[in-house]
Design a protein around this motif. Structure first.
Motif, PDB file in Angstrom:
ATOM      1  N   LEU A   1       0.815  -1.215   0.000  1.00 55.05           N
ATOM      2  CA  LEU A   1       0.000   0.000   0.000  1.00 55.05           C
ATOM      3  C   LEU A   1       0.849   1.266   0.000  1.00 55.05           C
ATOM      4  CD1 LEU A   1      -2.646  -1.227   2.577  1.00 55.05           C
ATOM      5  CD2 LEU A   1      -3.135  -0.630   0.197  1.00 55.05           C
ATOM      6  N   LEU A   2       2.022   1.213   0.619  1.00 55.03           N
ATOM      7  CA  LEU A   2       2.875   2.396   0.704  1.00 55.03           C
ATOM      8  C   LEU A   2       3.389   2.844  -0.657  1.00 55.03           C
ATOM      9  CD1 LEU A   2       4.946   1.815   3.984  1.00 55.03           C
ATOM     10  CD2 LEU A   2       3.017   3.354   3.604  1.00 55.03           C
ATOM     11  N   GLN A   3       3.321   1.974  -1.631  1.00 55.66           N
ATOM     12  CA  GLN A   3       3.731   2.350  -2.988  1.00 55.66           C
ATOM     13  C   GLN A   3       2.807   3.424  -3.564  1.00 55.66           C
ATOM     14  OE1 GLN A   3       4.321  -1.115  -5.527  1.00 55.66           O
ATOM     15  NE2 GLN A   3       5.046  -2.325  -3.796  1.00 55.66           N
ATOM     16  N   ASN A   4       1.618   3.562  -2.976  1.00 58.11           N
ATOM     17  CA  ASN A   4       0.642   4.544  -3.460  1.00 58.11           C
ATOM     18  C   ASN A   4       0.585   5.791  -2.584  1.00 58.11           C
ATOM     19  OD1 ASN A   4      -0.229   2.725  -5.515  1.00 58.11           O
ATOM     20  ND2 ASN A   4      -1.498   1.654  -4.004  1.00 58.11           N
ATOM     21  N   ALA A   5       1.552   5.954  -1.693  1.00 59.31           N
ATOM     22  CA  ALA A   5       1.551   7.123  -0.813  1.00 59.31           C
ATOM     23  C   ALA A   5       1.738   8.403  -1.619  1.00 59.31           C
ATOM     24  CB  ALA A   5       2.648   6.995   0.234  1.00 59.31           C
ATOM     25  N   PRO A   6       0.966   9.456  -1.346  1.00 55.42           N
ATOM     26  CA  PRO A   6       1.115  10.734  -2.050  1.00 55.42           C
ATOM     27  C   PRO A   6       2.488  11.351  -1.806  1.00 55.42           C
ATOM     28  CG  PRO A   6      -0.958  10.629  -0.841  1.00 55.42           C
ATOM     29  CD  PRO A   6      -0.135   9.463  -0.378  1.00 55.42           C
ATOM     30  N   PRO A   7       2.953  12.207  -2.705  1.00 59.55           N
ATOM     31  CA  PRO A   7       4.305  12.793  -2.580  1.00 59.55           C
ATOM     32  C   PRO A   7       4.477  13.716  -1.376  1.00 59.55           C
ATOM     33  CG  PRO A   7       3.077  13.785  -4.406  1.00 59.55           C
ATOM     34  CD  PRO A   7       2.292  12.607  -3.957  1.00 59.55           C
ATOM     35  N   TYR A   8       3.380  14.240  -0.830  1.00 61.36           N
ATOM     36  CA  TYR A   8       3.505  15.146   0.315  1.00 61.36           C
ATOM     37  C   TYR A   8       3.627  14.384   1.634  1.00 61.36           C
ATOM     38  CZ  TYR A   8      -1.537  14.204   0.682  1.00 61.36           C
ATOM     39  OH  TYR A   8      -2.759  13.587   0.778  1.00 61.36           O
ATOM     40  N   ILE A   9       3.625  13.054   1.573  1.00 54.34           N
ATOM     41  CA  ILE A   9       3.739  12.232   2.774  1.00 54.34           C
ATOM     42  C   ILE A   9       5.108  11.551   2.829  1.00 54.34           C
ATOM     43  CG2 ILE A   9       2.879  10.186   3.984  1.00 54.34           C
ATOM     44  CD1 ILE A   9       0.106  10.814   3.046  1.00 54.34           C
ATOM     45  N   THR A  10       5.818  11.805   3.906  1.00 55.23           N
ATOM     46  CA  THR A  10       7.084  11.109   4.175  1.00 55.23           C
ATOM     47  C   THR A  10       6.789   9.955   5.129  1.00 55.23           C
ATOM     48  OG1 THR A  10       8.357  13.151   3.941  1.00 55.23           O
ATOM     49  CG2 THR A  10       9.413  11.320   5.117  1.00 55.23           C
ATOM     50  N   VAL A  11       7.177   8.744   4.756  1.00 58.02           N
ATOM     51  CA  VAL A  11       6.815   7.556   5.522  1.00 58.02           C
ATOM     52  C   VAL A  11       7.974   7.081   6.392  1.00 58.02           C
ATOM     53  CG1 VAL A  11       6.031   5.164   5.414  1.00 58.02           C
ATOM     54  CG2 VAL A  11       5.168   6.843   3.753  1.00 58.02           C
ATOM     55  N   LYS A  12       7.653   6.804   7.653  1.00 58.99           N
ATOM     56  CA  LYS A  12       8.577   6.119   8.565  1.00 58.99           C
ATOM     57  C   LYS A  12       7.888   4.825   8.989  1.00 58.99           C
ATOM     58  CE  LYS A  12      10.733  10.210  10.705  1.00 58.99           C
ATOM     59  NZ  LYS A  12      10.923  10.921  12.007  1.00 58.99           N
ATOM     60  N   TYR A  13       8.311   3.729   8.398  1.00 56.37           N
ATOM     61  CA  TYR A  13       7.657   2.452   8.710  1.00 56.37           C
ATOM     62  C   TYR A  13       8.603   1.551   9.480  1.00 56.37           C
ATOM     63  CZ  TYR A  13       5.678  -2.219   8.126  1.00 56.37           C
ATOM     64  OH  TYR A  13       5.194  -3.475   8.364  1.00 56.37           O
TER      65      TYR A  13
END
Length: 299
Positions: free
Chosen positions: A53-65
């Motif tokens: 699902l994280l492959q579809n994260a919008p560009p304004y979201i920085t992910v820390k998983y």
């Protein structure tokens, strides 16, 4: 521009995490987001689902998983997530809950930006459940007004997925002195009360999120002794720190809960559990007069 940190705690949520993350990804905002996802070593396919699902994260979201190698438990996992926060504001949405309106975050962000005297803003939520009798019903009745710490503590009016608060709450004396026990049954109420020491708390009647109530949920399902004993510890920490009417209510909750569990444990022959509850009853024995008065009053 200020940043929002979103905390998602997840464990065995393979069937729910898609709706959770899609509710986050659909948000229409004009500020950057830090998305902190902490999977507490789920044995199911939660990790696989998240990575996909994280492959579809919008560009304004920085992910820390983070997927922990060992199960830490709900509260330690929450502590870990809070330590990752770098944003000015924090929002929460546990892995089995979800947001239902694409303007939720922007509305709360704008409220806090224009009202510096407020530390936390929350809104209405609906129950999402396989049980028809509660599905679609309000989690609690929320009005457009300020809420006192006592109201929040007594009535469980604030659902975690509805909250946005200032990150400075994490530096408050209340937070540092009450949210430090890894065995706490719940952590949300403690955090909300800590926010009340930083600024005012505002409720909004808008229904912008869903609380998924199912048998696997931490706060849903049959009452059990272990959970109640941990809840006693939580109430004592809250009461001892905040004092006043909050302490009075905390002591009553502990006494009432322990009395019921003491009798139940005795009937089931669970002597050790009964003794554990008896210790709490003795500790809060002054509430016996309140209990007897209420019983006589009600006939």
């Amino acid at each position: 521009m200020k940043t929002l940190s979103i905390i998602v705690l997840t464990y065995n949520h393979q069937d729910f995490i898609r709706q959770n993350l899609e509710g986050i990804f659909m948000q229409k905002v004009n500020f950057p987001i830090e998305l902190i996802i902490c999977d507490d070593c789920s044995p199911d396919n939660t990790d696989t689902a998240i990575r996909s699902l994280l492959q579809n994260a919008p560009p304004y979201i920085t992910v820390k998983y983070t997927r922990h190698e060992n199960n830490r438990g709900a509260t330690p996992n929450f502590y870990f997530a809070l330590q990752q926060v770098t944003g000015d504001y924090i929002a929460f949405c546990e892995g089995d809950d979800y947001w239902t309106h694409d303007g939720k975050l922007q509305a709360q962000y704008c409220f806090l930006e224009s009202h510096p005297e407020y530390a936390l803003v929350f809104h209405q939520a609906m129950n999402a459940s396989p049980y028809p009798e509660i599905n679609g019903s309000p989690f609690s009745s929320v009005e457009d007004r300020d809420y006192s710490p006592l109201e929040i503590y007594r009535h469980w009016v604030v659902h975690t997925a509805t909250v946005m608060m200032r990150a400075e709450v994490l530096k408050s004396t209340a937070f540092l002195n009450t949210l430090k026990d890894p065995n706490l049954q719940y952590f949300d109420t403690v955090l909300f009360l800590a926010a009340s020491t930083v600024g005012k708390i505002r409720g909004l009647k808008n229904c912008w999120s869903a609380y998924r109530r199912h048998d696997a949920g931490l706060s849903f399902g049959a009452v059990n002794y272990k959970r109640d004993l941990n809840h006693n510890r939580l109430d004592e920490i809250i009461g001892n720190f905040h004092g006043g009417k909050i302490k009075e209510h905390a002591d009553w909750q502990i006494f009432s809960r322990s009395r019921i569990d003491f009798i139940s444990a005795l009937k089931k022959g669970r002597t050790q559990t009964a003794l554990q509850n008896l210790k709490w009853i003795i500790k809060k024995h002054r509430n016996l007069r309140v209990y007897l008065f209420k019983k006589l009053k009600n006939g």
